[in-house]
Design a protein around this motif. Structure first.
Motif, PDB file in Angstrom:
ATOM      1  N   TYR A 292      -6.007  -8.692 -15.568  1.00 34.21           N
ATOM      2  CA  TYR A 292      -4.959  -8.923 -14.587  1.00 34.21           C
ATOM      3  C   TYR A 292      -5.284 -10.069 -13.638  1.00 34.21           C
ATOM      4  CZ  TYR A 292      -3.364  -4.461 -16.378  1.00 34.21           C
ATOM      5  OH  TYR A 292      -2.940  -3.470 -17.204  1.00 34.21           O
ATOM      6  N   SER A 293      -6.570 -10.238 -13.360  1.00 34.92           N
ATOM      7  CA  SER A 293      -6.966 -11.333 -12.495  1.00 34.92           C
ATOM      8  C   SER A 293      -6.606 -12.661 -13.146  1.00 34.92           C
ATOM      9  CB  SER A 293      -8.480 -11.266 -12.300  1.00 34.92           C
ATOM     10  OG  SER A 293      -8.806 -11.218 -10.982  1.00 34.92           O
ATOM     11  N   PHE A 334      -0.458  -3.345  -9.602  1.00 35.59           N
ATOM     12  CA  PHE A 334      -1.333  -3.164  -8.447  1.00 35.59           C
ATOM     13  C   PHE A 334      -0.693  -2.261  -7.383  1.00 35.59           C
ATOM     14  CE2 PHE A 334      -3.472  -6.725 -10.385  1.00 35.59           C
ATOM     15  CZ  PHE A 334      -4.792  -6.513 -10.076  1.00 35.59           C
ATOM     16  N   SER A 613     -11.389   1.345 -16.710  1.00 30.87           N
ATOM     17  CA  SER A 613     -11.687   0.679 -15.447  1.00 30.87           C
ATOM     18  C   SER A 613     -10.886  -0.603 -15.295  1.00 30.87           C
ATOM     19  CB  SER A 613     -13.182   0.377 -15.356  1.00 30.87           C
ATOM     20  OG  SER A 613     -13.554  -0.449 -16.440  1.00 30.87           O
ATOM     21  N   TYR A 619      -8.096   2.528  -9.229  1.00 25.58           N
ATOM     22  CA  TYR A 619      -8.869   2.253  -8.021  1.00 25.58           C
ATOM     23  C   TYR A 619      -8.012   2.523  -6.778  1.00 25.58           C
ATOM     24  CZ  TYR A 619     -11.774  -0.627 -11.159  1.00 25.58           C
ATOM     25  OH  TYR A 619     -12.563  -1.086 -12.165  1.00 25.58           O
ATOM     26  N   ILE A 623      -8.696   4.942  -3.577  1.00 22.77           N
ATOM     27  CA  ILE A 623      -8.975   4.405  -2.237  1.00 22.77           C
ATOM     28  C   ILE A 623      -7.972   4.973  -1.235  1.00 22.77           C
ATOM     29  CG2 ILE A 623      -9.014   2.310  -0.835  1.00 22.77           C
ATOM     30  CD1 ILE A 623      -9.858   0.813  -3.424  1.00 22.77           C
TER      31      ILE A 623
ATOM     32  N   MET B 582     -13.514  -2.644  -7.306  1.00 26.08           N
ATOM     33  CA  MET B 582     -12.221  -3.245  -7.576  1.00 26.08           C
ATOM     34  C   MET B 582     -12.246  -4.743  -7.290  1.00 26.08           C
ATOM     35  SD  MET B 582      -8.527  -2.053  -6.357  1.00 26.08           S
ATOM     36  CE  MET B 582      -7.125  -2.832  -7.163  1.00 26.08           C
ATOM     37  N   ARG B 585     -13.837  -6.697  -9.919  1.00 21.98           N
ATOM     38  CA  ARG B 585     -13.101  -6.873 -11.162  1.00 21.98           C
ATOM     39  C   ARG B 585     -11.870  -7.750 -10.991  1.00 21.98           C
ATOM     40  NH1 ARG B 585     -12.372  -4.746 -16.273  1.00 21.98           N
ATOM     41  NH2 ARG B 585     -14.229  -3.478 -16.217  1.00 21.98           N
ATOM     42  N   PHE B 586     -11.215  -7.614  -9.848  1.00 20.17           N
ATOM     43  CA  PHE B 586      -9.918  -8.296  -9.713  1.00 20.17           C
ATOM     44  C   PHE B 586      -9.955  -9.368  -8.627  1.00 20.17           C
ATOM     45  CE2 PHE B 586      -9.004  -3.862 -10.958  1.00 20.17           C
ATOM     46  CZ  PHE B 586      -8.510  -4.117 -12.219  1.00 20.17           C
ATOM     47  N   THR B 587     -11.086 -10.077  -8.559  1.00 16.98           N
ATOM     48  CA  THR B 587     -11.262 -11.050  -7.482  1.00 16.98           C
ATOM     49  C   THR B 587      -9.998 -11.827  -7.136  1.00 16.98           C
ATOM     50  OG1 THR B 587     -12.358 -12.187  -9.276  1.00 16.98           O
ATOM     51  CG2 THR B 587     -13.668 -11.675  -7.310  1.00 16.98           C
TER      52      THR B 587
END
Lengths: 657, 594
Positions: A292-293, A334, A613, A619, A623, B582, B585-587
């Motif tokens: 996704y990044s 997200f 993950s 995540y 959180i 997180m 991983r998703f910088t």
């Protein structure tokens, strides 16, 4: 003022298209030469209507020969080539005249806008093609398919000057899928190209075209091979290189060779760092891979690209609505619905016909749970100025199971009985969901036995009487349906209705995908009406194995409609057979969280995170839960120790610290 | 033929706790024991007298050589063995008498000394000159780090198959006491003989040991420069201390340079390659580090004269090779190295942790369990115990139980029972409180009565089985111990809140910390509950554990603002952990969720 233009064409069985094409150039070109390669329809007649000179040509699997035959017949100063499925834009007529007046130019690249996709959702893709050049005897086509003349002219006249004819635009409908289906062009092209390639294996361009045809024929593995061969050692200046690179990316994507696709994207961006399509497809590949990044970066970069040169043949929306839409999807991934809606709205602003974005907005507004709010928001986003717009929204809402609101829009779009049969059926379903059975039945009774929607209409009547406990009608109607000769799966679903609630259980049914999707739709509608017991009784008519296999789907449905305890039972049943399902663990965690069993919810979220993950929501929800627990516990602590300065500091600092 | 006699010669001071073990170790091996006491204030002399009547007193005059020579003067045997009180002679590897019986040409022997680093089983080996002919010429020199003067070159042997000396690790306190004393003496000696590289070496070590690397550095550099390979024993040691010193100072690149130079000088000295590898690893050069560790492996064990840390040529190097490969993203290779490392020294358990982490991330918990079982890691009790605790910490109490239950019965009933507390704890969190309670009952009441950790486990088990009055009774028993009242109070309140009884009130500031710690520990363990696992692990009593966790949070919210702050931080830390994972991983997509 002597600048005579000859339009040259080769056609076969183009009766339908030809008229449109010739009308668009009527009065602009001075002569029309149509090389006819063996039509069996009224093509020659249409050509003659427009005053064309029709030359009959015996097709020899060689496009160049056919084109050159038309050139032989041309007497003008300039040659314009069009295919029958193309037309000149109105603005292009004047531009064409202007272009041929420029003494310094030997030939023009012309912008061709390709129309893609099925009719409901048309997308455009411009390309730049050499179509207009001076008529000289030494300028003749080369190549059996994807015939070329650009390089021939340069060979004959090394000082030849080419330009891009700016306002001259040709519209090409040939890629519209229906038209592609109409023709068996693909196979014809493939066989011609492969024969030609055997003769000149070093011809890159030919290999590229061959790859394109293989790609269209969905023979991706071979296409990849040809594309890579065409690209190896290619001169970076080659005009079709950007397109070739994009094809390679698409081919690897189709083959699920994600790493290679991204590698090609990066390679391509090294050469063409402003090529929006490559960023866009890079983003799609990353999205597929749950990277996704990477996807986010690619789509953002795509958005920031400048205007694309025509030789990129840019795909519409890469710099706009498509990338925006996918950024919206990412924002949803997200758990950021607000940002997602922003992206979807921007996507719609860029292309108001892009229904995917509209569908997503409608979904996020939760129109089933909160119709009034959804309506208010939708009216802000869309301008409903035509009945079609209302109808479309009605359909979207119907698909979101927001029946109350859907009915409202369907009525506005097509009031009363004036609607199409499909719309009428949707309306009837919406009415059933409002328990307005009589109105619904009035519509459903309008479908006569031979009508293609008759079985569905009758099934909905079954649904109606099942809800109303009318066993007699139920039996009658099901007999009626059985008599139509239904598929085994559909028959099983109908039987489930017929037998549900009966003391003496009928046989237990085992459904496949087809029957299950039909049943789920009906179970969902029962749940929508709060008919929880009926819904469960339907499912209990399935065999244990079938229930177990589909337990996750049941669980989701029950959860969605606000029955977390039942949902939990189904999820646990499902985990028995597939304990490694991260999604189920995650949904279960949500149920536990709603029930206030936080430690259990935490353990389930953590488990989901462990299993997958790559999913951001695993995540984020964890959180948020920790932060929620802190907030709630802080409130308790403050209630007990209202004067504690340290607690009040925490309150001010907020849980984020 | 007359018997060749051996006499043990020692100097001691305040060694009552060590001396007996030392003397026991030479029982029957030496013919004479001479002990010179330099002013003990404890019962050292009494202990000594139980073993020999040759116990003498020497007025300490800040001179080790003088004391040792005093002892030598009183030793009659043909050969002298000398030991320190914290050492033992280990004759299992060789007979001391066979070294001297031949009475060949040699004047003295180096014996290997094994210095236990800590309790992990790691040790360092170097050679010490401790066995020599008793002749008037052989006398100690130097006030500290006294050395034996052997005049005839080439007359010192290395006892390859002889006995070894085992040195027990000193407690930190004892070590520092000695250091302070030594520093004073060495500085005095250095001022008298400033160019002596041996003294520079010892001074460097002392400064290093006192945490003053800047003062140690010039000493160690000088000793490395001035010592020759005629004193290989010292020079090699000096090099290693120099590397440690530079490392300590953060001069990693200089330390690496020293390793590179010295590796050229001693190309088959595994330790130097190993040290170099460690340094490269620290600066993140994993590929280069891996090359150095491989080289260390190739070296094999160094000759006896080299100061050697056991394992640098085998299991330690293999372990670090695994780590480097993991860092290079080669988990498969890493795994193989970890397996080799553990295989080459089964007592060295650290690779097991790495293996566990690799398995659990690749195969999931039950897959990891199957794998460790297949590979035989549950076949010894020690390994099973370690793996059990790893599974438990990772949140798989059921698998932790299975690890212990599968441990071999032949390991002895005693040791099995020794693990009963662990098995009980794991059983509780695996949802088998009944079993846990019966395990705990089998532990003698006397030994568990006052153990607050066992009591906490027991109370948790009782609460999970719904036995509130039993839980309360147990907590009250703990309360009887004045030192454990804070803990007891925390548990009492947990019981009260869980059983809807009345709150016990604020315990007072003294007890608060212990109370908070106890409840916090229960919370942390309860929060490790796990949803049903694929395969293997049994499903724990999630509802019960979850409920107990919530009750523990309620208690922590209630005790005081301070206890709430601990809870607040605990939850915040958990959230931060997830956030960091997180972000890692998703910088770049951070804008979407931050």
């Amino acid at each position: 003022m002597g600048s005579k233009i000859s339009l040259c064409m080769i056609v076969k069985d183009e009766e339908q298209n030809l008229r449109k094409c010739l009308s668009s150039v009527d009065g602009v070109v001075d002569e029309i030469i149509v090389v006819e390669t063996g039509s069996t329809d009224g093509t020659p007649g249409v050509a003659a209507e427009f005053g064309a000179r029709v030359l009959s040509f015996h097709w020899n699997d060689n496009f160049s020969d056919a084109r050159n035959a038309s050139l032989e017949g041309a007497t003008g100063d300039w040659i314009l080539f069009l295919d029958a499925d193309e037309e000149l834009t109105a603005e292009g007529r004047e531009a064409l005249r202007r272009a041929t007046l420029d003494e310094t130019v030997e030939g023009y690249f012309i912008k061709v806008i390709n129309y893609l996709g099925s009719e409901g959702r048309v997308e455009t893709c411009p390309d730049l093609i050499f179509r207009l050049f001076r008529n000289r005897p030494e300028y003749r086509f080369r190549g059996a398919i994807h015939e070329q003349i650009v390089d021939v002219i340069l060979e004959k006249n090394s000082r030849a000057n080419y330009r891009v004819a700016e306002d001259l635009v040709i519209l090409h409908y040939g890629y519209l899928s229906r038209q592609i289906e109409e023709k068996d062009k693909k196979n014809r092209n493939l066989s011609i190209l492969s024969r030609e390639l055997a003769q000149s294996p070093d011809n890159r361009l030919l290999r590229y075209h061959y790859g394109v045809e293989l790609f269209r024929a969905e023979r991706y593995r071979e296409a990849a091979e040809e594309f890579v061969r065409a690209a190896n050692g290619i001169d970076p200046q080659t005009i079709y290189l950007p397109k070739l690179l994009r094809y390679i990316v698409l081919t690897y994507q189709a083959l699920s060779l994600h790493e290679k696709a991204v590698e090609t994207v990066r390679l391509g961006l090294g050469l063409f760092p402003d090529y929006a399509d490559l960023y866009y497809y890079g983003g799609l590949v990353c999205l597929d891979q749950k990277d996704y990044s990477g996807a986010y970066n690619f789509f953002q970069d795509a958005l920031s690209m400048p205007d694309q040169p025509a030789y990129y043949a840019p795909f519409s929306g890469s710099r706009g609505f498509r990338s925006l839409y996918n950024l919206g999807r990412l924002a949803e991934i997200f758990c950021n619905d607000e940002e997602a809606i922003n992206y979807y709205i921007r996507s719609l602003q860029d292309n108001s016909f892009f229904t995917s974005a509209l569908e997503s907005i409608a979904r996020l507004l939760r129109p089933r749970e909160d119709p009034e709010y959804a309506k208010k928001c939708l009216e802000q986003v869309c301008e409903f100025c035509t009945p079609q717009a209302y109808l479309m929204m009605g359909q979207i809402l119907f698909n979101q199971s927001a029946y109350q609101l859907a009915l409202e829009y369907l009525e506005k779009g097509a009031p009363g009985r004036e609607a199409s049969p499909e719309t009428l059926l949707w309306k009837a379903i919406c009415l059933i969901q409002q328990r307005r059975y009589l109105e619904a039945l009035r519509i459903l009774n309008g479908f006569a036995p031979g009508h293609h929607l008759y079985p569905l209409a009758t099934l909905n009547k079954v649904f109606c009487f099942w809800l109303r406990n009318n066993r007699r009608k139920l039996r009658e109607l099901t007999e009626d349906l059985f008599a139509l000769g239904l598929s085994a799966e559909t028959k099983a679903v109908v039987s489930l209705f017929r037998n549900s609630g009966m003391k003496r259980r009928g046989p237990e049914y085992n459904l496949g995908d087809e029957g299950m999707s039909l049943l789920m739709d009906l179970v969902m509608r029962a749940l929508d009406m709060g008919e929880i017991e009926r819904a469960v009784s339907l499912l209990n008519g399935l065999t244990r194995a079938c229930q177990r296999q589909n337990a996750r789907t049941f669980g989701k449905l029950f959860f969605q409609y606000g029955y977390p305890e039942l949902a939990e039972g189904y999820f646990l049943m499902y985990l028995d057979s597939d304990p490694g399902c991260a999604e189920t663990q995650f949904t279960l965690a949500g149920i536990k969280e709603d029930q206030g069993h936080y430690p259990e919810a935490i353990s389930l979220y953590r488990r989901a995170l462990e299993l997958d993950s790559r999913e951001p929501r695993h995540y984020i929800r964890l959180i948020r839960l920790y932060e929620k627990m802190r907030r709630e516990l802080l409130e308790e602590a403050i209630a007990r120790y209202p004067d504690s300065p340290s607690l009040n500091d925490l309150l001010k600092g907020g849980p984020a610290q | 033929m007359t018997k060749v006699t051996i006499g043990l010669s020692m100097i001691v001071r305040n060694e009552e706790s060590n001396l007996a073990r030392c003397l026991e170790s030479v029982r029957g091996l030496v013919d004479e024991i001479v002990i010179v006491d330099t002013g003990s204030s404890d019962r050292t002399v009494d202990v000594a007298r139980r073993y020999t009547d040759k116990v003498f007193n020497f007025q300490w005059n800040d001179d080790f050589s003088a004391a040792r020579n005093y002892a030598l003067d009183r030793t009659r045997s043909r050969w002298v063995l000398y030991l320190d009180a914290d050492e033992e002679l280990d004759a299992s590897s060789g007979d001391i008498r066979s070294l001297v019986d031949g009475e060949g040409e040699l004047e003295a022997y180096f014996l290997p000394l094994f210095n236990q680093d800590d309790h992990s089983g790691n040790y360092c080996r170097y050679m010490v000159l401790r066995l020599f002919r008793n002749s008037p010429g052989h006398r100690f020199q130097g006030r500290i780090h006294e050395q034996l003067a052997i005049s005839r070159a080439g007359s010192v042997g290395i006892a390859e198959d002889g006995p070894v000396i085992q040195h027990r690790p000193a407690s930190g306190k004892g070590r520092n006491r000695k250091r302070g004393r030594n520093l004073h003496l060495i500085r005095q000696a250095v001022s008298e003989d400033p160019d002596n590289p041996f003294l520079q070496y010892y001074l460097g070590i002392e400064w290093l040991g006192l945490g003053r690397p800047h003062l140690a550095l010039p000493c160690l550099q000088r000793s490395c420069r001035d010592l020759t390979d005629d004193h290989l024993l010292f020079r090699v040691s000096a090099v290693r201390y120099l590397v440690n010193c530079l490392n300590y100072m953060g001069s990693l690149h200089e330390a690496i340079c020293v390793c590179m130079e010295e590796s050229l000088r001693y190309p088959s000295y595994s330790d130097i390659f190993f040290e170099g590898g460690l340094l490269l690893e620290q600066i993140g050069e994993f590929e280069a580090a891996a090359r150095w560790f491989s080289e260390a492996l190739n070296c094999g064990p160094p000759p006896l004269l080299y100061r050697h840390t056991a394992g640098t040529e085998s299991f330690l190097a293999l372990h670090h090779l695994g780590h480097c490969h993991e860092k290079m993203g080669m988990a498969g290779e890493a795994k193989d190295y970890y397996i080799k490392s553990h295989k080459s020294n089964p007592d060295y358990v650290y690779p097991l942790c790495n293996l566990f982490l690799i398995y659990i991330s690749k195969l999931g918990p039950s897959g990891a369990f199957e794998r460790v079982r297949e590979e035989g890691y549950l076949s010894t009790l020690r390994q099973a115990e370690i793996l059990a605790s790893l599974f438990f910490e990772a949140g798989y109490p059921g698998l932790a139980c299975t690890c212990l239950e599968e441990a071999p019965p032949e390991a002895g009933v005693l040791s099995r029972n020794g693990l009963a507390p662990q098995l009980a704890r794991y059983s509780i969190y695996a949802g088998r409180s009944d079993k846990a309670l019966s395990l705990l009952e089998n532990i003698a009441w006397e030994s568990r009565k006052d153990d607050p950790y066992l009591a906490a486990d027991e109370i948790v088990a009782l609460l999970l089985t719904g036995d509130y009055s039993g839980a309360k009774k147990r907590a009250l028993e703990l309360w009887r111990q004045p030192g454990l009242r804070g803990r007891a109070w925390g548990l009492l309140n947990l019981v009260s809140i869980t059983g809807n009884h009345s709150w016990c009130g604020y315990p007072g500031k003294d007890m608060e910390p212990a109370a908070i710690e106890t409840v916090m520990a229960v919370l942390e363990k309860c929060m490790r509950i796990c949803p049903p696992q694929p395969g293997g692990d049994t499903s724990p009593d999630n509802r019960g554990l979850g409920r107990l966790a919530q009750k523990a949070m309620e208690v922590l919210t209630r005790i005081s603002p301070r206890s709430f702050k601990d809870l607040w931080d605990y939850l915040g830390d958990r959230a931060t952990e997830v956030k960091q994972a997180m972000d890692g991983r998703f910088t770049s997509a951070g804008r979407l969720y931050q």
